[in-house]
Scaffold this motif. Sequence first.
Motif, mmCIF file in Angstrom:
data_model
loop_
_atom_site.group_PDB
_atom_site.id
_atom_site.type_symbol
_atom_site.label_atom_id
_atom_site.label_comp_id
_atom_site.label_asym_id
_atom_site.label_seq_id
_atom_site.Cartn_x
_atom_site.Cartn_y
_atom_site.Cartn_z
ATOM 1 N N PRO A 206 0.958 -1.237 -0.029
ATOM 2 C CA PRO A 206 -0.103 -0.139 0.025
ATOM 3 C C PRO A 206 0.915 1.300 -0.033
ATOM 4 N N SER A 207 0.418 2.201 -0.665
ATOM 5 C CA SER A 207 1.147 3.481 -0.694
ATOM 6 C C SER A 207 0.132 4.791 -0.402
ATOM 7 N N ALA A 208 0.577 5.966 -0.388
ATOM 8 C CA ALA A 208 -0.298 7.198 0.003
ATOM 9 C C ALA A 208 -1.128 7.300 -1.282
ATOM 10 N N ALA A 209 -1.013 6.737 -2.483
ATOM 11 C CA ALA A 209 -1.966 6.788 -3.787
ATOM 12 C C ALA A 209 -2.940 5.773 -3.799
ATOM 13 N N LEU A 210 -2.533 4.623 -2.929
ATOM 14 C CA LEU A 210 -3.431 3.310 -3.431
ATOM 15 C C LEU A 210 -3.308 2.308 -2.361
ATOM 16 N N GLU A 211 -4.588 2.040 -1.680
ATOM 17 C CA GLU A 211 -4.493 1.262 -0.314
ATOM 18 C C GLU A 211 -4.375 -0.375 -0.663
ATOM 19 N N GLN A 212 -5.030 -0.530 -1.888
ATOM 20 C CA GLN A 212 -5.194 -2.012 -2.447
ATOM 21 C C GLN A 212 -4.782 -2.088 -3.868
ATOM 22 N N PRO A 213 -4.499 -3.358 -4.376
ATOM 23 C CA PRO A 213 -4.162 -3.397 -5.662
ATOM 24 C C PRO A 213 -5.076 -3.097 -6.892
ATOM 25 N N TYR A 214 -4.960 -2.728 -7.806
ATOM 26 C CA TYR A 214 -5.963 -2.048 -8.784
ATOM 27 C C TYR A 214 -5.401 -2.469 -10.113
ATOM 28 N N ALA A 215 -5.814 -3.418 -10.881
ATOM 29 C CA ALA A 215 -5.283 -3.976 -12.085
ATOM 30 C C ALA A 215 -6.276 -3.680 -13.330
ATOM 31 N N MET A 216 -5.678 -3.310 -14.595
ATOM 32 C CA MET A 216 -6.471 -3.130 -15.579
ATOM 33 C C MET A 216 -5.684 -3.824 -16.757
ATOM 34 N N ALA A 217 -6.415 -4.499 -17.402
ATOM 35 C CA ALA A 217 -5.977 -5.493 -18.590
ATOM 36 C C ALA A 217 -6.629 -4.908 -19.860
ATOM 37 N N ALA A 218 -5.690 -5.126 -20.897
ATOM 38 C CA ALA A 218 -6.224 -4.668 -22.111
ATOM 39 C C ALA A 218 -6.735 -5.495 -23.049
ATOM 40 N N MET A 219 -7.807 -5.417 -23.880
ATOM 41 C CA MET A 219 -8.186 -6.302 -24.969
ATOM 42 C C MET A 219 -8.456 -5.496 -26.229
ATOM 43 N N THR A 220 -8.355 -6.252 -27.347
ATOM 44 C CA THR A 220 -8.761 -5.954 -28.648
ATOM 45 C C THR A 220 -10.277 -6.025 -28.949
#
Length: 331
Positions: A206-220
């Motif tokens: 965790p950081s000051a910017a983000l408490e929990q992981p946040y993942a984005m995945a790309a698709m065509t």
Amino acid sequence: MIPLSILDLVPVREGGTVAEALRDAGDHAAAAERAGYHRFWVAEHHATPGVAGGAAAVVLAHIGHCTRTIRIGSGGIMLPNHNPFVIAEQFGTLDGLFPGRIDLGLGRAPGAAGILAQALRKDLHRAAEYFPQDVVELRALFTGDVDLPITATPGRGADVQLWMLGSSLFGAQLAARLGLPYAFASHFAPDHLDAALATYRQQFRPSAALEQPYAMAAMTVIAAETDAEAELLASSQEQSFVRLRSGDPGKLPPPVKDYRASLPMEAQAMLERLATARAVGSPATVRDRMARFIERTQADEIIISGATFDPAARIRSLDLVMEALGGPDNK
């Protein structure tokens, strides 16, 4: 429904111009905002005739003036091509123009062939080695939480959301260590997607910017009224991809019926590798394939890429995709 976002490479069509590509990108962003998409990103590419997004910060200023509420940002800025101070000033300026809407996705790859190093007068291999330190410095230029000898103005205090981009475990590990949101380029490099997401989530701090992981995945993703129509539209992007990987990049070509069947087996296999992060077809087909991808990855957000030769078809596609997945939940 999880948030959906757009990655636009600002494609230049055969017979078209850079000016038309930039105009079309603005129209695309405005349409994405109306449809309820969460973000609209452009990517830094250089020396590529079919991509007009090389000056990403300038393109984002244009996109910002074409929209009002959607988040806009880079997917991404290739930091080894630049120095952190200049990027802090550029994106600090964007935050001043469009407060609270700016994302800054950072990548380590140079974004073009080796000749770019000569054009930029930089040792890009060495610059890539300093990428983690440069990311930390860039963040400090925004936050001011580290005593630096110079203040970026604009920059310091800007509300810019930093993202780490990647197509391997390196970016996942760095995003986890720094506590940043992470976006994986599975639309063109799907092989390490599952391992990267697992690594990011397991190692996240965790950081000051983000408490929990946040993942984005790309698709065509390209949607049309029928599967056949969507596959025809997608053939333009497939032609561009094959040409790029064959060392002969060009502008976005018109669609070709049964394009894949015309290819040698090696090229067909290259396109087939991308199928795990691809949803091309009717709304029902797109809904099914995206649902399976989201279930598999447990992504917090999906960013979709899909260039079509006809700009109107691309706008129609993003409307059909949003409708197929049940409409926005972030309006």
